[in-house]
Design an enzyme around this catalytic site. Structure first.
Site, PDB file in Angstrom:
ATOM      1  CG  LEU A  29     101.458 126.666  54.254  1.00  0.00           C
ATOM      2  CD1 LEU A  29     100.635 126.252  55.461  1.00  0.00           C
ATOM      3  CD2 LEU A  29     102.903 126.202  54.399  1.00  0.00           C
ATOM      4  CB  SER A  30     100.654 122.610  48.991  1.00  0.00           C
ATOM      5  OG  SER A  30     100.312 121.910  50.172  1.00  0.00           O
ATOM      6  CD  GLU A  31      96.533 121.565  48.690  1.00  0.00           C
ATOM      7  OE1 GLU A  31      96.601 121.181  47.511  1.00  0.00           O
ATOM      8  OE2 GLU A  31      97.168 121.031  49.617  1.00  0.00           O
ATOM      9  CB  THR A  32      95.216 127.996  53.368  1.00  0.00           C
ATOM     10  OG1 THR A  32      96.627 128.251  53.383  1.00  0.00           O
ATOM     11  CG2 THR A  32      94.597 128.590  54.621  1.00  0.00           C
TER      12      THR A  32
ATOM     13  CG  HIS B 231      97.778 118.170  52.906  1.00  0.00           C
ATOM     14  ND1 HIS B 231      97.778 118.920  51.745  1.00  0.00           N
ATOM     15  CD2 HIS B 231      98.274 118.983  53.880  1.00  0.00           C
ATOM     16  CE1 HIS B 231      98.259 120.121  52.002  1.00  0.00           C
ATOM     17  NE2 HIS B 231      98.567 120.185  53.286  1.00  0.00           N
TER      18      HIS B 231
END
Length: 300
Positions: free
Chosen positions: A45-48, A77
Site C-alpha cells: 500500500l502507499s503506507e503501512t 492518511h
C-alpha cells in the site's frame, strides 16, 4: 512464531471501498526496522503504520510509517487511520496526540465521525512562516513533464513543506488536473525533494481564487515516481492537503479558510479531504476512516 495483529482501514472514505487504504499493525513491539519495511512491502500500500508505546510525554501512542520503499517522518492518511485504531484499542478519548518522527501530532474526532490532525509545522511559523522554495525547473518544463501546457498553470510550481516536502503545481481548471499525465521517459529529469522523492501534487480551485466561497472546492491529484520506474498515483494525500494550506498562506491569501478536496476519483477510489487554515495559521486536515478488515501475520 510471532503473531502480529493488523487492521485494514480506508481513510478519507465516504463509502466502504472508497478512500485511501492503510494497514495498521496494532502492537509492533518486537518488530525490527527491517521487518517493518518488509511488511510494508508485502502489503504494497502507499503506507503501512506500526503502533508502539509512546516515548514522548503527552502522546497516547507512537507510530512509525513505512512506504514499500522507505520510512517517513510524517504522512497524513496514516496518521488519521492510526488514530482510529488507537482509539479502538484504548477505548480512549476523542482528542489525543500521536508521536511520530516529525513530532507530536494532535488528533481529534468530531461528532460527524471526521478525524482531524494538525500538521506538524508550527515551529516554522515562529521563524518566518511555511517552508517554501522555488522549483528548480522552469514552469514550462514542469508542465510538459505532466503532459500539460504552460498555459494550464495557475502560477509557478513551488516546493512546500508543512511536514513532508512536496512539489505543488497549481492549475487553472479541474479539466487540466484530469488530463495531467506524467511522462515516465522524463523521470530522470524530474525534480526531487530534500530526501530524494519525486512527486507532484496538481490541484485546481472550482471557483477563482479571488472569489470567496465557503468552503472552497478543490480538485487534486498526487503522482509520484515508483522505485521500479514509472509513476504511480495516490488516491488521497493528507500531507499534500496540508501543504495546500501552506501554499495558500505563502501566497498571502486571507485566513481563516476552509476547503474540501476531491481526490482519487480517476482511480476509482474517491477521497474527500477537509482542510482548514485557522486564524492563528494552524493547518488542520481531516477525513472519515472506515475499517474493513482485521487479521494476523505470523513471523518466524
Amino acid at each position: 512464531m510471532r503473531n502480529y495483529a493488523f487492521r485494514l482501514v480506508n481513510v478519507f472514505a465516504e463509502s466502504q471501498f472508497g478512500g485511501n487504504p492503510l494497514c495498521v499493525f496494532e502492537q509492533a513491539d518486537g518488530l525490527t526496522d527491517v521487518e517493518m519495511q518488509l511488511l510494508a512491502r508485502q502489503f504494497n500500500l502507499s503506507e503501512t503504520s506500526f503502533i508502539l508505546p509512546p516515548e514522548q510525554a503527552g502522546a497516547s501512542a507512537r507510530m512509525r510509517i513505512f512506504t514499500p520503499d522507505m520510512e517517513m517522518a510524517f504522512a497524513g492518511h496514516p496518521s488519521l487511520g492510526t488514530a482510529h485504531v488507537v482509539k479502538q484499542l484504548q477505548a480512549g478519548d476523542t482528542q489525543f496526540a500521536l508521536e511520530c518522527k516529525a513530532g507530536l501530532i494532535p488528533m481529534a474526532l468530531d461528532q460527524q465521525g471526521i478525524w482531524t490532525l494538525v500538521a506538524p509545522y508550527r515551529s516554522e511559523v515562529q521563524h518566518g512562516g511555511v517552508q517554501t522554495r522555488p522549483c528548480e525547473l522552469p514552469p514550462a518544463q514542469v508542465a510538459a513533464m505532466l503532459g500539460l501546457q504552460e498555459t494550464d498553470l495557475l502560477s509557478a510550481p513551488v516546493w512546500v513543506n508543512t511536514g513532508s516536502e512536496q512539489l505543488l503545481v497549481p492549475l487553472k481548471s479541474a479539466a487540466a488536473v484530469a488530463k495531467a499525465q506524467p511522462d515516465s521517459a522524463q523521470l530522470a529529469s524530474w525534480p526531487a525533494n530534500r530526501v530524494g522523492r519525486r512527486m507532484a501534487y496538481v490541484f485546481a480551485f472550482d471557483e477563482p481564487v479571488e472569489s470567496n466561497p465557503e468552503p472552497r472546492q478543490v480538485t487534486a491529484r498526487y503522482v509520484f515516481a515508483r522505485s521500479d520506474g514509472g509513476f504511480g498515483e495516490d488516491p488521497g494525500t493528507g500531507s499534500a492537503c496540508a501543504n495546500l494550506g501552506g501554499w495558500w498562506m505563502a501566497q498571502g491569501q486571507v485566513v481563516p479558510v476552509s476547503m474540501v478536496i476531491s481526490q482519487g476519483v480517476q482511480m476509482g477510489r474517491p477521497c474527500r479531504l477537509h482542510l482548514e487554515v485557522t486564524k492563528d495559521q494552524a493547518i488542520r486536515v481531516g477525513g472519515r476512516v472506515i475499517e474493513i478488515a482485521q487479521g494476523q501475520v505470523q513471523i518466524e
